[in-house]
Design a protein around this motif. Structure first.
Motif, PDB file in Angstrom:
ATOM      1  N   GLU A  19       0.675  -1.228   0.024  1.00 52.21           N
ATOM      2  CA  GLU A  19      -0.120  -0.026   0.079  1.00 52.21           C
ATOM      3  C   GLU A  19       0.887   1.166   0.095  1.00 52.21           C
ATOM      4  OE1 GLU A  19      -3.666   0.710  -0.445  1.00 52.21           O
ATOM      5  OE2 GLU A  19      -3.544  -1.138   0.279  1.00 52.21           O
ATOM      6  N   ILE A  20       1.645   1.275   0.949  1.00 49.62           N
ATOM      7  CA  ILE A  20       2.764   2.178   0.724  1.00 49.62           C
ATOM      8  C   ILE A  20       3.602   2.602  -0.472  1.00 49.62           C
ATOM      9  CG2 ILE A  20       4.764   3.341   2.174  1.00 49.62           C
ATOM     10  CD1 ILE A  20       3.711   1.935   4.588  1.00 49.62           C
ATOM     11  N   ARG A  21       4.053   1.355  -0.950  1.00 48.27           N
ATOM     12  CA  ARG A  21       4.981   1.337  -2.092  1.00 48.27           C
ATOM     13  C   ARG A  21       4.334   1.925  -3.391  1.00 48.27           C
ATOM     14  NH1 ARG A  21       6.445  -4.096  -1.958  1.00 48.27           N
ATOM     15  NH2 ARG A  21       5.053  -4.154  -3.964  1.00 48.27           N
ATOM     16  N   ASP A  22       2.771   1.511  -3.370  1.00 50.92           N
ATOM     17  CA  ASP A  22       2.247   1.917  -4.457  1.00 50.92           C
ATOM     18  C   ASP A  22       1.924   3.350  -4.490  1.00 50.92           C
ATOM     19  OD1 ASP A  22       2.054  -0.674  -5.344  1.00 50.92           O
ATOM     20  OD2 ASP A  22      -0.120  -0.805  -4.785  1.00 50.92           O
ATOM     21  N   LEU A  23       1.514   3.726  -3.345  1.00 48.39           N
ATOM     22  CA  LEU A  23       1.369   5.250  -3.105  1.00 48.39           C
ATOM     23  C   LEU A  23       2.511   6.121  -3.564  1.00 48.39           C
ATOM     24  CD1 LEU A  23      -0.306   7.933  -2.117  1.00 48.39           C
ATOM     25  CD2 LEU A  23       0.637   7.398   0.162  1.00 48.39           C
ATOM     26  N   VAL A  24       3.701   5.780  -3.223  1.00 46.28           N
ATOM     27  CA  VAL A  24       4.733   6.589  -3.309  1.00 46.28           C
ATOM     28  C   VAL A  24       5.257   6.523  -4.853  1.00 46.28           C
ATOM     29  CG1 VAL A  24       7.515   6.708  -2.661  1.00 46.28           C
ATOM     30  CG2 VAL A  24       5.470   6.210  -0.770  1.00 46.28           C
ATOM     31  N   GLN A  26       3.063   6.123  -7.134  1.00 47.40           N
ATOM     32  CA  GLN A  26       2.155   7.231  -7.860  1.00 47.40           C
ATOM     33  C   GLN A  26       2.568   8.702  -7.647  1.00 47.40           C
ATOM     34  OE1 GLN A  26      -1.672   6.888  -6.207  1.00 47.40           O
ATOM     35  NE2 GLN A  26      -2.637   5.923  -8.178  1.00 47.40           N
ATOM     36  N   ARG A  27       2.911   9.040  -6.045  1.00 47.29           N
ATOM     37  CA  ARG A  27       2.993  10.266  -5.634  1.00 47.29           C
ATOM     38  C   ARG A  27       4.270  10.323  -4.800  1.00 47.29           C
ATOM     39  NH1 ARG A  27      -1.490  13.880  -2.418  1.00 47.29           N
ATOM     40  NH2 ARG A  27      -2.635  12.988  -4.610  1.00 47.29           N
ATOM     41  N   PRO A  28       5.613  10.566  -5.631  1.00 39.09           N
ATOM     42  CA  PRO A  28       6.996  10.355  -4.874  1.00 39.09           C
ATOM     43  C   PRO A  28       6.867  11.303  -3.852  1.00 39.09           C
ATOM     44  CG  PRO A  28       7.019  10.564  -7.089  1.00 39.09           C
ATOM     45  CD  PRO A  28       5.718  10.904  -6.888  1.00 39.09           C
ATOM     46  N   ASP A  29       6.126  12.536  -3.761  1.00 37.79           N
ATOM     47  CA  ASP A  29       6.403  13.491  -2.641  1.00 37.79           C
ATOM     48  C   ASP A  29       4.927  13.281  -1.680  1.00 37.79           C
ATOM     49  OD1 ASP A  29       4.340  14.346  -4.375  1.00 37.79           O
ATOM     50  OD2 ASP A  29       5.090  16.426  -4.276  1.00 37.79           O
TER      51      ASP A  29
END
Ligand code: GLP
Length: 261
Positions: A19-24, A26-29
């Motif tokens: 979940e964390i990896r996918d968010l980052v 998509q949105r590196p910041d």
């Protein structure tokens, strides 16, 4: 609530890490809300072992013990530096925790709340106390609370004594994000593993919304993902239903047309 029951703790940890990896990705910041405790240790170990780039994220931890400075080995700042921020080379200025050694803890709590509000939190990671607490919002915490100083219960101090040396006192107070602060996060992801959490998990998901189980407020969150292993799911009445919707914690297959054209 999205209730994901994974076969074991390792797979539950893997699901949260994804979940964390996918968010980052998509949105590196992204702005991440982080948690401490034993349950989160394998999550951070998995992030450190993987290749996710956390150099641009901004983080806000849920809580910190009052009286412990950042160099105290049992401070949550030290926990985070050792387990995630250091190994991932995250710029210190982008990692935030309340200062446990602030002269005026109430003012520090207000400052921290304001810093969170500036851009909000994209994903808030949560653990679960055996007494139903989230962050350090102990039973009877106001469901409308903001970041503030809380007195810890004896059961929480006993549970956390394992992290402290013999004869070392567990602090009595903590600065914690409030329940309303947590509820403002755009997505909350709670991880609970092991049989010791089974009662709290059942109360959180299927009990009444009540300050006696602070985590039960997540029933009101528009996007709450609850990730548990089989042991922590053991007391859920609707367990079979959650497994039908998300077999083994997987996403459901795309819905077909139910009515013929
Ligand atoms: C601690 C922390 C919480 C954590 C919870 C569970 O006291 N303040 O953020 O989620 O209690 O801890 P553990 O994962 O060690 O069971």
């Amino acid at each position: 609530m999205k209730v994901l029951i994974l076969p074991d703790a390792a797979q539950a940890v893997g699901r949260v890490t994804r979940e964390i990896r996918d968010l980052v990705a998509q949105r590196p910041d992204a702005r991440l809300g982080l948690a401490t405790g034993g349950t989160m240790e394998p999550v951070y170990a998995a992030l450190v072992a993987g290749d996710v780039d956390l150099s641009r994220v901004t983080t806000f931890n849920l809580d910190e013990y009052v009286g412990l400075g950042p160099d105290h080995p049992q401070s949550y700042r030290a926990y985070m530096n050792t387990r995630l921020f250091g190994p991932k080379n995250m710029p210190a200025a982008q990692t935030h925790l309340p200062r446990g050694d602030a002269d005026d803890p109430a003012a520090e709590a207000a400052r921290y709340e304001a810093a969170i509000c500036e851009g909000g939190i994209d994903l808030q990671l949560l653990g679960l106390g055996a007494n139903g607490h989230i962050g350090f919002n102990e039973p009877s915490s106001s469901l409308g609370s903001l970041t503030r100083v809380k007195t810890l219960t004896n059961s929480t101090r006993d549970a956390n004594a394992r992290f402290f040396g013999p004869g070392e006192d567990v602090p009595r107070y903590a600065i914690t994000m409030g329940i309303a602060t947590i509820m403002q996060a755009r997505h909350v992801v709670l991880l609970a593993t092991g049989a010791a959490k089974a009662d709290a998990v059942a109360a959180m998901i299927e009990g009444p919304i009540t300050a006696i189980c602070p985590a039960s407020i997540l029933q009101m969150h528009p996007r709450a993902t609850i990730v548990v292993d089989e042991a922590a799911a053991a007391r859920l009445t609707l367990r079979d239903y959650y497994q039908t919707v998300h077999p083994g914690g997987a996403e459901p297959p795309p819905m077909g047309r139910s009515v013929r054209p």
